[in-house]
Design an enzyme around this catalytic site. Sequence first.
Site, PDB file in Angstrom:
ATOM      1  N   SER A   1       0.867  -4.570   4.394  1.00 34.03           N
ATOM      2  CA  SER A   1      -0.927  -4.310   4.812  1.00 34.03           C
ATOM      3  C   SER A   1      -1.178  -5.554   5.122  1.00 34.03           C
ATOM      4  CB  SER A   1      -1.285  -4.674   2.632  1.00 34.03           C
ATOM      5  OG  SER A   1      -2.496  -4.525   3.172  1.00 34.03           O
TER       6      SER A   1
ATOM      7  N   ASP B   1      -1.955   1.949   3.461  1.00 32.20           N
ATOM      8  CA  ASP B   1      -1.420   0.945   3.027  1.00 32.20           C
ATOM      9  C   ASP B   1       0.011   1.107   2.698  1.00 32.20           C
ATOM     10  OD1 ASP B   1      -1.177  -1.295   1.536  1.00 32.20           O
ATOM     11  OD2 ASP B   1      -3.560  -1.279   1.540  1.00 32.20           O
TER      12      ASP B   1
END
Length: 257
Positions: A40, A152
């Site tokens: 991320s 993510d």
Amino acid sequence: MKKTVGLVLSGGGARGAAHIGVLQALRELDIPVAAISGVSAGSVIGALYAAGLSPEKILHELKELSYFSVSDFTWKSSGLFSMSGLRNKLEELIGSDSFEHLQIPLFVAATDISRGKTITFSSGSLFDVIVASSSVPLVFEQVDFQGYQLMDGGIINNFPVEPLSGKYDLLLGSYVNKLFDGTVLQKHDKISLIDYCFHLGIYEGVLQRSLLCDAYFEPFLAGFGMFDMKKADQIFEIGFKTVMDQKEKLQVLFQNK
């Protein structure tokens, strides 16, 4: 002979500015990073650093990036936000859409939501992988890439130590989601509460992975939201200080292990 150092960078949105402070501190301590594993926000910062940008340049550029500010997102017909701003910034700053173009090896973790597993990328196309790794659920669209449905990486593994473990003389880790210090929990708005509960739920796994690190940096960042870049300079300084508080330990590890 200098030791080789691997660095793990967690997700955390705007709190990732603390990673930049960590990188700045390591540079000032003359501890070069040989490889990075990121997820991320950690993958974004890791990619920019691996491409040769200085921590100061990364901080400046990320403060201008809409990915870290909800007010600047582009609304899509699907009801989710577009990551085009992040991709455009990566193209602008890195140029070549290739892991192999980077100056430092980079490993990026993303979650394949169709299989419920972490997929780690370290070669081939770079930008789609970073966008996927940064696509927070319920906020951004999934990324369909090489037969995977990616989002993510922090959903399953927000501290991807595995690609580096056992491969470098020293393993360092930076985790930027310590939002509670064991005292009284401060009041949260709805978004902050969801953020807090998510990281609380995965924290035990992070702690287990952190045991593989020779040095682990966990700046206390309660009160800093994951989409709040207006305090980036302050977050940067907290990350920098967290490393400098372990200066003597790091110097001993780097010289003597």
